[in-house]
Design a protein around this motif. Structure first.
Motif, PDB file in Angstrom:
ATOM      1  N   ALA A  47       0.829  -1.206   0.000  1.00 50.10           N
ATOM      2  CA  ALA A  47       0.000   0.000   0.000  1.00 50.10           C
ATOM      3  C   ALA A  47       0.867   1.261   0.000  1.00 50.10           C
ATOM      4  O   ALA A  47       0.494   2.272  -0.578  1.00 50.10           O
ATOM      5  CB  ALA A  47      -0.927   0.000   1.215  1.00 50.10           C
ATOM      6  N   SER A  52      12.536   4.264  -3.897  1.00 51.98           N
ATOM      7  CA  SER A  52      12.987   3.581  -5.113  1.00 51.98           C
ATOM      8  C   SER A  52      14.460   3.218  -5.060  1.00 51.98           C
ATOM      9  O   SER A  52      15.289   4.054  -4.703  1.00 51.98           O
ATOM     10  CB  SER A  52      12.763   4.489  -6.327  1.00 51.98           C
ATOM     11  N   PRO A  53      14.823   1.988  -5.429  1.00 49.59           N
ATOM     12  CA  PRO A  53      16.244   1.655  -5.583  1.00 49.59           C
ATOM     13  C   PRO A  53      16.783   2.323  -6.859  1.00 49.59           C
ATOM     14  O   PRO A  53      16.039   2.534  -7.813  1.00 49.59           O
ATOM     15  CB  PRO A  53      16.244   0.137  -5.714  1.00 49.59           C
ATOM     16  N   PRO A  57      15.770  -0.849 -14.122  1.00 52.59           N
ATOM     17  CA  PRO A  57      14.760  -1.719 -13.510  1.00 52.59           C
ATOM     18  C   PRO A  57      15.127  -3.198 -13.520  1.00 52.59           C
ATOM     19  O   PRO A  57      14.807  -3.918 -12.573  1.00 52.59           O
ATOM     20  CB  PRO A  57      13.504  -1.455 -14.339  1.00 52.59           C
ATOM     21  N   LEU A  62      12.363  -5.379  -6.187  1.00 47.21           N
ATOM     22  CA  LEU A  62      11.991  -5.091  -4.803  1.00 47.21           C
ATOM     23  C   LEU A  62      10.497  -5.290  -4.569  1.00 47.21           C
ATOM     24  O   LEU A  62      10.076  -6.080  -3.725  1.00 47.21           O
ATOM     25  CB  LEU A  62      12.416  -3.655  -4.456  1.00 47.21           C
ATOM     26  N   MET A  63       9.686  -4.577  -5.352  1.00 44.41           N
ATOM     27  CA  MET A  63       8.236  -4.675  -5.192  1.00 44.41           C
ATOM     28  C   MET A  63       7.787  -6.090  -5.546  1.00 44.41           C
ATOM     29  O   MET A  63       6.911  -6.656  -4.895  1.00 44.41           O
ATOM     30  CB  MET A  63       7.571  -3.650  -6.119  1.00 44.41           C
ATOM     31  N   GLN A 184     -10.794  -1.610  -6.943  1.00 43.91           N
ATOM     32  CA  GLN A 184     -10.179  -0.613  -6.057  1.00 43.91           C
ATOM     33  C   GLN A 184     -10.835  -0.691  -4.674  1.00 43.91           C
ATOM     34  O   GLN A 184     -10.155  -0.660  -3.648  1.00 43.91           O
ATOM     35  CB  GLN A 184     -10.328   0.793  -6.665  1.00 43.91           C
TER      36      GLN A 184
ATOM     37  N   ASN B 240       9.249  -1.106 -13.918  1.00 44.51           N
ATOM     38  CA  ASN B 240       9.606  -0.198 -12.828  1.00 44.51           C
ATOM     39  C   ASN B 240       8.793  -0.498 -11.571  1.00 44.51           C
ATOM     40  O   ASN B 240       9.290  -0.395 -10.454  1.00 44.51           O
ATOM     41  CB  ASN B 240       9.375   1.258 -13.245  1.00 44.51           C
ATOM     42  N   PHE B 241       7.522  -0.883 -11.775  1.00 45.17           N
ATOM     43  CA  PHE B 241       6.688  -1.264 -10.624  1.00 45.17           C
ATOM     44  C   PHE B 241       7.324  -2.450  -9.911  1.00 45.17           C
ATOM     45  O   PHE B 241       7.522  -2.432  -8.699  1.00 45.17           O
ATOM     46  CB  PHE B 241       5.275  -1.607 -11.093  1.00 45.17           C
ATOM     47  N   GLY B 244      10.270  -1.691  -8.012  1.00 45.59           N
ATOM     48  CA  GLY B 244      10.034  -0.812  -6.865  1.00 45.59           C
ATOM     49  C   GLY B 244      10.474   0.615  -7.137  1.00 45.59           C
ATOM     50  O   GLY B 244      10.776   1.362  -6.211  1.00 45.59           O
ATOM     51  N   GLN B 245      10.528   0.988  -8.422  1.00 44.21           N
ATOM     52  CA  GLN B 245      10.967   2.348  -8.763  1.00 44.21           C
ATOM     53  C   GLN B 245       9.749   3.211  -9.068  1.00 44.21           C
ATOM     54  O   GLN B 245       9.072   3.008 -10.091  1.00 44.21           O
ATOM     55  CB  GLN B 245      11.905   2.293  -9.971  1.00 44.21           C
ATOM     56  N   PHE B 246       9.499   4.173  -8.175  1.00 41.74           N
ATOM     57  CA  PHE B 246       8.278   4.959  -8.282  1.00 41.74           C
ATOM     58  C   PHE B 246       8.549   6.455  -8.402  1.00 41.74           C
ATOM     59  O   PHE B 246       9.502   6.963  -7.821  1.00 41.74           O
ATOM     60  CB  PHE B 246       7.395   4.728  -7.051  1.00 41.74           C
ATOM     61  N   GLU B 248       7.747   9.977  -7.159  1.00 43.31           N
ATOM     62  CA  GLU B 248       7.257  10.462  -5.863  1.00 43.31           C
ATOM     63  C   GLU B 248       6.646  11.853  -6.004  1.00 43.31           C
ATOM     64  O   GLU B 248       5.794  12.252  -5.219  1.00 43.31           O
ATOM     65  CB  GLU B 248       8.394  10.537  -4.832  1.00 43.31           C
ATOM     66  N   TYR B 259       9.556   6.397 -14.315  1.00 45.05           N
ATOM     67  CA  TYR B 259       9.243   5.353 -13.345  1.00 45.05           C
ATOM     68  C   TYR B 259       7.731   5.145 -13.247  1.00 45.05           C
ATOM     69  O   TYR B 259       6.938   5.939 -13.755  1.00 45.05           O
ATOM     70  CB  TYR B 259       9.791   5.728 -11.964  1.00 45.05           C
ATOM     71  N   TYR B 262       2.524   4.478  -9.618  1.00 45.24           N
ATOM     72  CA  TYR B 262       1.682   3.895  -8.552  1.00 45.24           C
ATOM     73  C   TYR B 262       1.546   4.819  -7.347  1.00 45.24           C
ATOM     74  O   TYR B 262       0.449   5.062  -6.853  1.00 45.24           O
ATOM     75  CB  TYR B 262       2.315   2.567  -8.142  1.00 45.24           C
ATOM     76  N   LYS B 263       2.674   5.374  -6.883  1.00 40.97           N
ATOM     77  CA  LYS B 263       2.618   6.236  -5.698  1.00 40.97           C
ATOM     78  C   LYS B 263       1.957   7.567  -6.013  1.00 40.97           C
ATOM     79  O   LYS B 263       1.583   8.297  -5.093  1.00 40.97           O
ATOM     80  CB  LYS B 263       4.020   6.491  -5.155  1.00 40.97           C
ATOM     81  N   ALA B 311      -2.551   5.941  -3.807  1.00 42.06           N
ATOM     82  CA  ALA B 311      -2.802   4.537  -4.133  1.00 42.06           C
ATOM     83  C   ALA B 311      -3.966   3.983  -3.321  1.00 42.06           C
ATOM     84  O   ALA B 311      -4.804   3.249  -3.826  1.00 42.06           O
ATOM     85  CB  ALA B 311      -1.546   3.707  -3.892  1.00 42.06           C
TER      86      ALA B 311
END
Ligand code: HEM
Ligand code: HEM
Ligand code: SF4
Ligand code: SF4
Lengths: 235, 363
Positions: A47, A52-53, A57, A62-63, A184, B240-241, B244-246, B248, B259, B262-263, B311
């Motif tokens: 959530a 971000s790393p 990509p 990670l996600m 959603q 990218n999702f 984990g690259q978002f 911001e 990226y 999502y966020k 989100a």
């Protein structure tokens, strides 16, 4: 005997030790605890993801890994619960307590109010309880048993959307999504479910530890070894 | 307008050449994801089948569905399909007006009773006996009910007809109501979106006209061929999702690098539509490609769901009050911790008192 409360000197509840939680119940409890905590941590990070790393990509997942752990824990959580339901059918009478509320019994209501009074410091003397006291049973039924069904239902419904239309999860659980008003909304309710269960867990752990320290009977060790030990032999 | 006129004859009458007709058939087969052999089948069906008339009604709406439809990426498809349907009734596109136009409806019922398709754009408001949408001196809902009782099947175009859309937003003063809740005795296919993608619209209507049935529908009545996946499932930023690259902020480094959004509230993960594959304006772009999240415009209640930029969105339980799961939840959990701490403190005090008194409580 029906009631969990000791009624007289010859009641088994006045013995020093009673075998209450059978091995599958104990095993499930800790499996349930650790899969829930894993689901809550990874769910929270789904959530509200981590920073971000850096880099391209394809160097990171990670996600993806967080979701993967969520789904593995979800399978443990769901299969464990299915086995627990089976055990409720074949286990001892305490194994059924979290799946129903004996609201048709007057003495159950009496005990419920007695416990309420006790926890509100209105009543000084604590009842002895073999299984769960009615207050704990009520909380476990609504905030754990029903919520576990809800989390598994909404979780696998969402999971089915990822697996794809017509997948087993979509066929088995997909009907939940329109019921809650779309995907959603389903996610939002799945999220809310986590917080509701978390409230239960906070109070539950407090109560368990409290009962161990100042209660009349063993608590945490009962969920580990199965035996309920009483600290006195008064009724 | 002969009763036995076929689709093909109707198109020829409108100046479509045979060559264009055949091109259209193969385009359609490809667009619907059918094999090349279906081009021939579609051509044969259109040549031999009597033309099914389409009546296109407009309720409460903004006409964005029509706008989308007539801007189909393949001008050929738009021409062909318009020649197939504008023949009958569409009060925005047809030449006739006034009594002349309304008469077409009665003529269609007389000639094609139970045999025409009703395409609905927008929805009827039900409050005050439907007075919030008057057409030709009568509430729109009456016109809709009359035409629906004589049609074969209904297409609900866009989110208005499918779900209600912005005119149904809380508190919905006119009680704008989606088609399937007003007409319950006829099959309804939902083609949601605000608007739906042109290629999706032409694809659905061509399928229905050629095969004489709905394409396969999902649980919520949407054609599976376009709505079975979420935008997120085929999004080009999905890598990218997963990494984990978002993004911001809309002006940060992540935004420049493209990226995942999502966020920033991208609703791609919960939105069933074909935007990430078919895209818009003839495959030119779609919101995520231009750097903004999906709003979820093809999903039920997207207009009342809360922020387009977070989100987690509203639970829609406590009316106007902010009701996001994570906010309510954090308050609940906080309250539980405080409650537990207070109870623990009280327990220590009362326990100590009891012990001093040598009271009834035990340890
Ligand atoms: C008590 C157990 C569980 C908790 C606390 C939990 C928690 C969460 C949370 C907080 C989210 C994020 C929701 C959001 O984005 O607002 C989430 C997402 C999700 N959960 Fe669970 N969950 C649980 C059980 C399950 C189960 C049994 C499944 C079944 C597979 C599941 C599948 C999912 C899926 C598919 C998502 C969406 C993730 C995505 O597509 O990115 N969850 N969960
Ligand atoms: C370290 C954390 C935990 C401790 C120390 C703990 C302790 C206990 C204890 C002592 C009992 C027996 C209660 C009684 O005697 O009436 C119990 C039962 C139970 N606990 Fe926990 N618990 C923990 C975490 C959790 C979590 C996270 C959940 C749920 C997500 C949970 C759900 C339950 C349920 C459902 C029961 C009833 C078991 C049954 O009758 O089958 N517990 N727990
Ligand atoms: S931009 Fe939106 S649709 Fe694309 S991967 Fe990210 S969340 Fe999914
Ligand atoms: S990207 Fe989302 S908001 Fe935009 S048109 Fe597609 S479904 Fe609607």
């Amino acid at each position: 005997m029906n009631s969990n409360v000791a009624s007289g000197p010859h009641d088994p509840a006045n013995q020093k030790a009673v075998y209450v939680f059978e091995a599958p119940v104990r095993l499930w409890h800790w499996l349930h605890t650790f899969s829930f905590l894993t689901l809550a941590v990874t769910g929270y990070l789904i959530a509200d993801p981590l920073p971000s790393p850096i880099g391209i990509p394809s160097d990171h997942f990670l996600m993806g890994n967080i979701r993967l752990i969520h789904f593995i824990a979800a399978y443990v959580f769901a299969i464990g619960f299915a086995v627990r339901i089976y055990w409720a059918l074949v286990g001892n009478r305490f194994s059924r307590e979290i799946f129903y509320l004996p609201f048709w019994r007057a003495d159950w209501w009496k005990d419920l109010f007695y416990e309420l009074g006790f926890y509100l410091f209105l009543i000084r003397k604590q009842h002895k309880t073999l299984g769960h006291n009615p207050l704990a049973q009520t909380a476990m039924f609504f905030l754990n048993t029903l919520m576990t069904f809800f989390m598994i239902g909404t979780g696998f419904a969402l999971y089915g959307q990822g697996l794809g239309e017509g997948s087993w999860a979509d066929q088995g659980f997909g009907w939940i999504i329109p019921l809650l008003g779309g995907e959603q909304a389903t996610r939002n309710w799945h999220d809310m479910g986590m917080w509701i269960m978390l409230v239960f867990v906070i109070i539950h752990i407090y109560m368990a530890v409290r009962a161990d320290i100042i209660g009349r009977e063993s608590s945490v060790s009962t969920m580990i070894g199965g035996w309920r030990l009483f600290k006195d032999d008064q009724p | 307008m002969g009763i036995q006129q076929t689709f093909y004859e109707a198109m020829r009458e409108h100046g479509i050449t045979r060559r264009s007709f055949l091109k259209f058939c193969s385009l359609t087969a490809a667009g619907l994801g059918l094999g090349p052999e279906f081009a021939g089948k579609i051509a044969y069906a259109l040549e031999t089948k009597p033309r099914t008339p389409v009546i296109w009604l407009h309720g409460l709406e903004c006409t964005c569905c029509s706008e989308s439809f007539i801007r189909s990426g393949h001008p050929l498809a738009a021409d062909v399909i318009l020649s197939m349907i504008s023949l009958d009734y569409d009060d925005t596109l047809m030449a006739a007006a006034g009594y002349q136009a309304e008469e077409i409806l009665e003529q269609t019922i007389a000639k094609y009773d139970g045999n025409f398709i009703l395409a609905c754009e927008g929805n009827p408001p039900l409050n005050e006996d439907g007075m919030y949408c008057i057409q030709g001196g009568k509430p729109y809902v009456e016109k809709l009910r009359r035409m629906a009782s004589h049609c074969k099947a209904i297409i609900a175009w866009g989110s208005c007809a499918s779900w209600g859309c912005v005119q149904a937003a809380k508190p919905n003063p006119t009680r704008a109501t989606p088609i399937h809740k007003v007409i319950t005795d006829k099959p309804v296919i939902k083609v949601p979106g605000c608007p739906p993608i042109a290629e999706v619209m032409t694809g659905v209507i061509t399928y229905m006209l050629t095969f004489d049935r709905f394409p396969e529908l999902d649980r919520q009545g949407r054609p599976k061929m376009f709505y079975s996946q979420r935008n997120h499932d085929k999004c080009y930023r999905r890598a990218n999702f997963d990494a984990g690259q978002f993004v911001e902020r809309f002006d940060d480094e992540g935004a420049r690098k493209g990226y995942c959004l999502y966020k920033m509230g991208c609703k791609g993960p919960t939105t069933h539509n074909a935007c990430s594959t078919v895209e818009w304006n003839g495959g030119l772009s779609w919101p995520v490609k231009s750097g903004h999240g999906c709003l979820g415009c093809s999903e039920d209640n997207f207009w009342d769901r809360g922020s387009f930029y977070s989100a987690v969105t509203d639970l829609n339980v406590v009316g106007q009050v902010e009701s996001r799961a994570d906010k309510i939840g954090a308050v609940l959990a906080g309250a539980a911790v405080v409650g537990v701490a207070a109870h623990a403190a009280a327990s220590v005090i009362s326990h100590t008192k009891d012990n001093n008194k040598g009271g009834d409580s035990h340890d």
